[in-house]
Design an enzyme around this catalytic site. Structure first.
Site, PDB file in Angstrom:
ATOM      1  N   HIS A  54       0.853  -1.215  -0.063  1.00  0.00           N
ATOM      2  CA  HIS A  54      -0.060  -0.091  -0.161  1.00  0.00           C
ATOM      3  C   HIS A  54       0.904   1.337  -0.209  1.00  0.00           C
ATOM      4  O   HIS A  54       0.669   2.194   0.560  1.00  0.00           O
ATOM      5  CB  HIS A  54      -0.879   0.154   1.204  1.00  0.00           C
ATOM      6  CG  HIS A  54      -2.136  -1.157   1.080  1.00  0.00           C
ATOM      7  ND1 HIS A  54      -3.108  -1.027   0.648  1.00  0.00           N
ATOM      8  CD2 HIS A  54      -1.734  -2.370   1.681  1.00  0.00           C
ATOM      9  CE1 HIS A  54      -3.685  -2.298   0.746  1.00  0.00           C
ATOM     10  NE2 HIS A  54      -2.782  -3.187   1.297  1.00  0.00           N
ATOM     11  N   TYR A 324       4.198  -5.235   9.252  1.00  0.00           N
ATOM     12  CA  TYR A 324       4.035  -3.976   9.270  1.00  0.00           C
ATOM     13  C   TYR A 324       5.102  -3.358  10.170  1.00  0.00           C
ATOM     14  O   TYR A 324       5.782  -2.170   9.827  1.00  0.00           O
ATOM     15  CB  TYR A 324       2.539  -3.435  10.019  1.00  0.00           C
ATOM     16  CG  TYR A 324       1.442  -3.746   9.140  1.00  0.00           C
ATOM     17  CD1 TYR A 324       1.324  -4.412   7.815  1.00  0.00           C
ATOM     18  CD2 TYR A 324       0.024  -3.133   9.348  1.00  0.00           C
ATOM     19  CE1 TYR A 324       0.336  -4.694   7.100  1.00  0.00           C
ATOM     20  CE2 TYR A 324      -1.097  -3.592   8.670  1.00  0.00           C
ATOM     21  CZ  TYR A 324      -0.924  -4.115   7.267  1.00  0.00           C
ATOM     22  OH  TYR A 324      -1.829  -4.547   6.801  1.00  0.00           O
TER      23      TYR A 324
END
Length: 354
Positions: A54, A324
């Site tokens: 992303h 992440y």
């Protein structure tokens, strides 16, 4: 003395062993964060200073106004009637920060709810009905299968066929994803949590849930490829232009699962007709480039949860959290190398520029 030194040595050895195990040094075939990041790089190329997935996005801010209707399901402060600030991010899936916007690319909405008392709720949602894989290993193998062949610059269809044969759940999920209706923009897209969670009430009882943000903006399908005409940022440009005119809103809809609904497999949809609760409204009234925006240094870890919201048994949650974290660490160390983001529009506030 020898016994004490031996005990200290044993402790140090066990600590070193723990680090070696975590790093994958003792199990070469074990999937680690480093291997996952390397797969992203092989698939998307190297883009210093950007998120590994992303990567192309824009920062937004606003607030959440709770309806109070979910307060019976969860003791979380976010569901009590009231107003809490939100720091969000809209993005496109993939690790290519300068990719052209296209209708087919998966879109995401990430939100950080800033609750009273210092608690936070972070959630990342996509505009697809299910996730393509149900495990970290599956995601890793999908990245390997879809990485470009050095000779052609395109994925090898033989590798992708072998991957789909080994992962029939992905084939079933992709058939559902292909049937979805793609809207004309980010502002009228519905975003789904995909992973299951649990809401816990004041008495300690819990129910499985998934949630979605459903746009108040009118539905319109996307039938063109604006990027072909040269507007490579058409989705983000349109979002920013709309926010400059007026705030945008989404209803936060919580879907309550039943005992036999799968909570550990994000490739499987829950049956239609499950009870839904309108928990409140997310309002976005401010947008800015990621180059210094409020979402820039936010890691939208799905396991940052307030009291009253708990993870389910979905294995993707811990895998996402770990990936992440490493992505955040890597890009933080590359900050001095990062070029300007693709979406460089001026900061805008609903009703005019700020």
């Amino acid at each position: 003395m020898l016994v004490r030194l031996g005990a200290i040595g044993a402790v140090m050895l066990s600590v070193a062993g723990a680090f070696a195990y975590a790093g994958g040094w003792l199990s070469p075939v074990r999937l680690t964060q480093d291997r996952m990041m390397a797969a992203f790089q092989d698939d998307n190329g190297t883009h210093a200073g950007f998120r590994r997935n992303h990567a192309k996005g824009v920062c937004v801010t606003g607030w959440f106004e709770s309806s109070g209707q979910a307060a019976a399901l969860s003791k979380a402060a976010v569901f009590r009637p009231g107003h809490v600030p939100v720091v969000g991010r809209f993005a496109l899936a993939g690790g290519m920060p300068f990719q052209a916007d296209t209708p087919a690319t998966v879109r995401s909405m990430a939100l950080r709810f800033l609750l009273p008392g210092g608690e936070e709720w972070r959630t990342g949602m996509n505009n697809i009905p299910v996730f393509p894989v149900n495990s970290a290993r599956g995601f890793y193998e999908q990245l390997l299968a879809s990485s470009p062949d050095p000779r052609t610059g395109k994925p090898d269809p033989v590798r992708m066929k072998a991957f789909l044969a080994a992962h029939p759940e992905t084939g079933r999920a992709l058939s559902l994803i292909k049937k979805r209706q793609v809207t004309s923009g980010l502002a009228n897209s519905t975003f789904n949590s995909l992973n299951a969670f649990r809401l816990v009430d004041a008495a300690g009882a819990s129910v499985p849930v998934r949630w979605s943000t459903v746009p108040v903006q009118p539905f319109a399908t996307d039938s063109a490829e604006p990027s072909a005409a040269g507007d490579k940022n058409y989705l983000f440009d349109d979002l920013i232009a709309q926010i400059a005119q007026h705030p945008l809103q989404w209803r936060l809809i919580v879907t309550i699962g039943q005992a036999d609904d799968p909570t550990n497999d994000a490739t499987l949809p829950w049956p239609a007709g499950r009870q839904q609760v309108d928990a409140g409204t997310v309002t976005i009234d401010h947008a800015s480039s990621e180059d210094g925006g409020r979402c820039t240094d936010v890691n939208y870890d799905p396991l940052v949860l307030p009291s009253g919201i708990e993870p389910s048994d979905d294995p993707l949650l811990s895998a996402r959290s770990a990936a992440y974290a490493l992505s955040f660490t890597l890009r933080a160390g590359e900050e001095h190398e990062k070029p300007p983001s693709a979406v460089t529009a001026q900061e805008v506030q609903a009703g005019g520029k700020s």
